[in-house]
Write a protein that holds these residues in place. Structure first.
Motif, PDB file in Angstrom:
ATOM      1  N   PHE A  47       0.846  -1.199   0.000  1.00 34.72           N
ATOM      2  CA  PHE A  47       0.000   0.000   0.000  1.00 34.72           C
ATOM      3  C   PHE A  47       0.884   1.253   0.000  1.00 34.72           C
ATOM      4  O   PHE A  47       1.520   1.558   1.013  1.00 34.72           O
ATOM      5  CB  PHE A  47      -0.896   0.014   1.247  1.00 34.72           C
ATOM      6  N   TYR A  48       0.915   1.960  -1.145  1.00 34.61           N
ATOM      7  CA  TYR A  48       1.677   3.212  -1.267  1.00 34.61           C
ATOM      8  C   TYR A  48       0.707   4.374  -1.128  1.00 34.61           C
ATOM      9  O   TYR A  48      -0.189   4.525  -1.958  1.00 34.61           O
ATOM     10  CB  TYR A  48       2.359   3.301  -2.637  1.00 34.61           C
ATOM     11  N   LYS A  49       0.893   5.185  -0.085  1.00 34.65           N
ATOM     12  CA  LYS A  49       0.027   6.359   0.095  1.00 34.65           C
ATOM     13  C   LYS A  49       0.634   7.527  -0.681  1.00 34.65           C
ATOM     14  O   LYS A  49       1.799   7.854  -0.511  1.00 34.65           O
ATOM     15  CB  LYS A  49      -0.093   6.723   1.576  1.00 34.65           C
ATOM     16  N   LEU A  50      -0.193   8.133  -1.549  1.00 35.62           N
ATOM     17  CA  LEU A  50       0.280   9.217  -2.408  1.00 35.62           C
ATOM     18  C   LEU A  50      -0.412  10.519  -2.030  1.00 35.62           C
ATOM     19  O   LEU A  50      -1.652  10.579  -1.955  1.00 35.62           O
ATOM     20  CB  LEU A  50      -0.009   8.897  -3.885  1.00 35.62           C
ATOM     21  N   ASN A  51       0.394  11.567  -1.814  1.00 35.99           N
ATOM     22  CA  ASN A  51      -0.121  12.906  -1.485  1.00 35.99           C
ATOM     23  C   ASN A  51      -1.106  12.901  -0.319  1.00 35.99           C
ATOM     24  O   ASN A  51      -2.011  13.743  -0.275  1.00 35.99           O
ATOM     25  CB  ASN A  51      -0.787  13.559  -2.710  1.00 35.99           C
ATOM     26  N   GLU A  52      -0.984  11.921   0.575  1.00 39.96           N
ATOM     27  CA  GLU A  52      -1.898  11.817   1.726  1.00 39.96           C
ATOM     28  C   GLU A  52      -3.350  11.700   1.291  1.00 39.96           C
ATOM     29  O   GLU A  52      -4.261  11.952   2.082  1.00 39.96           O
ATOM     30  CB  GLU A  52      -1.767  13.058   2.645  1.00 39.96           C
ATOM     31  N   ALA A  53      -3.592  11.345   0.007  1.00 41.86           N
ATOM     32  CA  ALA A  53      -4.952  11.428  -0.539  1.00 41.86           C
ATOM     33  C   ALA A  53      -5.516  10.089  -1.001  1.00 41.86           C
ATOM     34  O   ALA A  53      -6.727   9.862  -0.971  1.00 41.86           O
ATOM     35  CB  ALA A  53      -4.986  12.422  -1.696  1.00 41.86           C
ATOM     36  N   PHE A  54      -4.666   9.205  -1.481  1.00 42.86           N
ATOM     37  CA  PHE A  54      -5.143   7.913  -1.997  1.00 42.86           C
ATOM     38  C   PHE A  54      -3.974   6.927  -2.019  1.00 42.86           C
ATOM     39  O   PHE A  54      -2.832   7.294  -1.767  1.00 42.86           O
ATOM     40  CB  PHE A  54      -5.756   8.076  -3.399  1.00 42.86           C
ATOM     41  N   TYR A  55      -4.308   5.672  -2.309  1.00 40.51           N
ATOM     42  CA  TYR A  55      -3.284   4.620  -2.349  1.00 40.51           C
ATOM     43  C   TYR A  55      -3.172   4.012  -3.737  1.00 40.51           C
ATOM     44  O   TYR A  55      -4.172   3.831  -4.434  1.00 40.51           O
ATOM     45  CB  TYR A  55      -3.664   3.468  -1.404  1.00 40.51           C
ATOM     46  N   PHE A  56      -1.949   3.658  -4.114  1.00 33.37           N
ATOM     47  CA  PHE A  56      -1.705   2.652  -5.143  1.00 33.37           C
ATOM     48  C   PHE A  56      -1.464   1.361  -4.370  1.00 33.37           C
ATOM     49  O   PHE A  56      -0.672   1.351  -3.421  1.00 33.37           O
ATOM     50  CB  PHE A  56      -0.427   2.977  -5.932  1.00 33.37           C
ATOM     51  N   VAL A  57      -2.131   0.297  -4.772  1.00 32.44           N
ATOM     52  CA  VAL A  57      -1.922  -0.993  -4.121  1.00 32.44           C
ATOM     53  C   VAL A  57      -1.295  -1.942  -5.137  1.00 32.44           C
ATOM     54  O   VAL A  57      -1.923  -2.312  -6.131  1.00 32.44           O
ATOM     55  CB  VAL A  57      -3.249  -1.573  -3.574  1.00 32.44           C
ATOM     56  N   ASP A  58      -0.026  -2.264  -4.904  1.00 31.92           N
ATOM     57  CA  ASP A  58       0.725  -3.161  -5.789  1.00 31.92           C
ATOM     58  C   ASP A  58       0.408  -4.598  -5.377  1.00 31.92           C
ATOM     59  O   ASP A  58       0.722  -5.024  -4.272  1.00 31.92           O
ATOM     60  CB  ASP A  58       2.220  -2.849  -5.632  1.00 31.92           C
ATOM     61  N   VAL A  59      -0.245  -5.309  -6.298  1.00 37.41           N
ATOM     62  CA  VAL A  59      -0.728  -6.670  -6.034  1.00 37.41           C
ATOM     63  C   VAL A  59       0.320  -7.670  -6.540  1.00 37.41           C
ATOM     64  O   VAL A  59       0.950  -7.423  -7.572  1.00 37.41           O
ATOM     65  CB  VAL A  59      -2.084  -6.862  -6.773  1.00 37.41           C
ATOM     66  N   PRO A  60       0.545  -8.799  -5.841  1.00 33.05           N
ATOM     67  CA  PRO A  60       1.537  -9.773  -6.333  1.00 33.05           C
ATOM     68  C   PRO A  60       1.267 -10.181  -7.781  1.00 33.05           C
ATOM     69  O   PRO A  60       0.115 -10.359  -8.169  1.00 33.05           O
ATOM     70  CB  PRO A  60       1.338 -10.981  -5.405  1.00 33.05           C
ATOM     71  N   GLY A  61       2.355 -10.313  -8.543  1.00 33.11           N
ATOM     72  CA  GLY A  61       2.228 -10.752  -9.936  1.00 33.11           C
ATOM     73  C   GLY A  61       1.769 -12.198 -10.000  1.00 33.11           C
ATOM     74  O   GLY A  61       2.031 -12.990  -9.111  1.00 33.11           O
ATOM     75  N   TYR A  62       1.048 -12.512 -11.079  1.00 36.13           N
ATOM     76  CA  TYR A  62       0.550 -13.887 -11.231  1.00 36.13           C
ATOM     77  C   TYR A  62       1.261 -14.584 -12.390  1.00 36.13           C
ATOM     78  O   TYR A  62       1.955 -13.944 -13.178  1.00 36.13           O
ATOM     79  CB  TYR A  62      -0.967 -13.894 -11.449  1.00 36.13           C
ATOM     80  N   GLY A  63       1.062 -15.892 -12.456  1.00 39.16           N
ATOM     81  CA  GLY A  63       1.536 -16.646 -13.615  1.00 39.16           C
ATOM     82  C   GLY A  63       3.007 -16.977 -13.611  1.00 39.16           C
ATOM     83  O   GLY A  63       3.564 -17.301 -14.647  1.00 39.16           O
ATOM     84  N   TYR A  64       3.651 -16.905 -12.453  1.00 37.12           N
ATOM     85  CA  TYR A  64       5.079 -17.220 -12.448  1.00 37.12           C
ATOM     86  C   TYR A  64       5.297 -18.656 -12.018  1.00 37.12           C
ATOM     87  O   TYR A  64       4.966 -19.053 -10.911  1.00 37.12           O
ATOM     88  CB  TYR A  64       5.850 -16.254 -11.541  1.00 37.12           C
ATOM     89  N   ALA A  65       5.869 -19.449 -12.921  1.00 33.49           N
ATOM     90  CA  ALA A  65       5.939 -20.898 -12.747  1.00 33.49           C
ATOM     91  C   ALA A  65       6.807 -21.356 -11.579  1.00 33.49           C
ATOM     92  O   ALA A  65       6.559 -22.403 -11.002  1.00 33.49           O
ATOM     93  CB  ALA A  65       6.448 -21.530 -14.042  1.00 33.49           C
ATOM     94  N   LYS A  66       7.839 -20.578 -11.219  1.00 29.60           N
ATOM     95  CA  LYS A  66       8.759 -21.064 -10.188  1.00 29.60           C
ATOM     96  C   LYS A  66       8.202 -20.940  -8.770  1.00 29.60           C
ATOM     97  O   LYS A  66       8.817 -21.390  -7.831  1.00 29.60           O
ATOM     98  CB  LYS A  66      10.098 -20.327 -10.285  1.00 29.60           C
ATOM     99  N   VAL A  67       7.041 -20.286  -8.651  1.00 34.68           N
ATOM    100  CA  VAL A  67       6.412 -20.203  -7.327  1.00 34.68           C
ATOM    101  C   VAL A  67       5.657 -21.520  -7.108  1.00 34.68           C
ATOM    102  O   VAL A  67       4.993 -22.004  -8.003  1.00 34.68           O
ATOM    103  CB  VAL A  67       5.429 -19.000  -7.270  1.00 34.68           C
ATOM    104  N   SER A  68       5.779 -22.096  -5.916  1.00 32.50           N
ATOM    105  CA  SER A  68       5.141 -23.392  -5.669  1.00 32.50           C
ATOM    106  C   SER A  68       3.628 -23.275  -5.793  1.00 32.50           C
ATOM    107  O   SER A  68       3.053 -22.198  -5.651  1.00 32.50           O
ATOM    108  CB  SER A  68       5.493 -23.881  -4.259  1.00 32.50           C
ATOM    109  N   LYS A  69       2.988 -24.426  -6.039  1.00 25.83           N
ATOM    110  CA  LYS A  69       1.533 -24.459  -6.216  1.00 25.83           C
ATOM    111  C   LYS A  69       0.831 -23.918  -4.962  1.00 25.83           C
ATOM    112  O   LYS A  69      -0.120 -23.145  -5.038  1.00 25.83           O
ATOM    113  CB  LYS A  69       1.094 -25.897  -6.501  1.00 25.83           C
ATOM    114  N   THR A  70       1.349 -24.282  -3.795  1.00 25.37           N
ATOM    115  CA  THR A  70       0.768 -23.813  -2.527  1.00 25.37           C
ATOM    116  C   THR A  70       0.847 -22.301  -2.433  1.00 25.37           C
ATOM    117  O   THR A  70      -0.128 -21.636  -2.068  1.00 25.37           O
ATOM    118  CB  THR A  70       1.544 -24.424  -1.329  1.00 25.37           C
ATOM    119  N   ASP A  71       2.021 -21.740  -2.775  1.00 28.13           N
ATOM    120  CA  ASP A  71       2.190 -20.288  -2.733  1.00 28.13           C
ATOM    121  C   ASP A  71       1.270 -19.606  -3.733  1.00 28.13           C
ATOM    122  O   ASP A  71       0.678 -18.568  -3.441  1.00 28.13           O
ATOM    123  CB  ASP A  71       3.644 -19.885  -3.022  1.00 28.13           C
ATOM    124  N   ARG A  72       1.154 -20.200  -4.940  1.00 22.68           N
ATOM    125  CA  ARG A  72       0.267 -19.628  -5.958  1.00 22.68           C
ATOM    126  C   ARG A  72      -1.157 -19.548  -5.441  1.00 22.68           C
ATOM    127  O   ARG A  72      -1.846 -18.549  -5.607  1.00 22.68           O
ATOM    128  CB  ARG A  72       0.321 -20.464  -7.241  1.00 22.68           C
TER     129      ARG A  72
END
Length: 195
Positions: free
Chosen positions: A64-89
């Protein structure tokens, strides 16, 4: 938009950790390695605020990045990466679903795809999912500098067709190198924030 003030407030994995100040949020989703962190850094004019990595799948929390004390950009984990275990996915998938479905302060989602390639099954699934839940979406095709300008229209219409982009959603070609498309992204963000 001029970003004077940026703060990474929290890296959360569960709703009880989300900020409680009620500020509006714009989430950013996309495949691992699509250039999400680079885009965030370019938009907020900071070189290293969002961590970029040559190893895909590094973002494993909702940042959660708060910008100008007014709103957030929320960076969500990337999907579709094969090297991440099935459980983690599955864990990421559950975390993302919970956030997108239940977060009442979410005002819209910027969904990133790579302009050079056809949208992946995961890209299509994410777009369909957001449409199903009625979330406003801006599709951003990253890495615009890697495609000759003469081919942009062709790439844009192909991507729109592949996604079956509906009439209320826009697609913007973006380059984190030149900043191309940044103004259009900010216009969309501003339009989706409360007055």
């Amino acid at each position: 938009m001029q970003i004077q003030d940026v703060e990474l407030v929290i890296s959360a994995v569960a709703p009880m950790q989300y900020p409680t100040d009620g500020l509006p949020e714009i989430a950013l989703t996309g495949r691992s390695n699509v250039g999400k962190s680079s885009m965030i850094n370019k938009l907020i004019q900071r070189k290293k605020m969002a961590r970029t990595s040559s190893t895909p799948g590094k973002t494993q929390t909702l940042n959660f990045y708060k910008l100008n004390e007014a709103f957030y950009f929320v960076d969500v984990p990337g999907y579709g990466y094969a090297k991440v275990s099935k459980t983690d996915r599955e864990k990421f998938s559950q975390m993302i679903e919970t956030y997108l479905q239940e977060r009442t302060t979410l005002r819209g989602v910027i969904s990133l795809i790579d302009v050079r390639h056809e949208p992946t099954k995961d890209d299509l699934a994410m777009y369909d999912y957001l449409k199903f839940f009625g979330v406003p979406v801006l599709v951003v095709a990253t890495k615009g500098d890697k495609v000759p300008r003469g081919k942009w229209n062709q790439r844009e219409s192909k991507l729109k067709k592949a996604l079956q982009l509906n009439q209320t959603d826009d697609l913007v070609i973006f380059s984190s190198t030149s900043g191309l498309g940044g103004d259009q992204i900010w216009e969309w963000v501003t339009a989706h924030l409360p007055e």
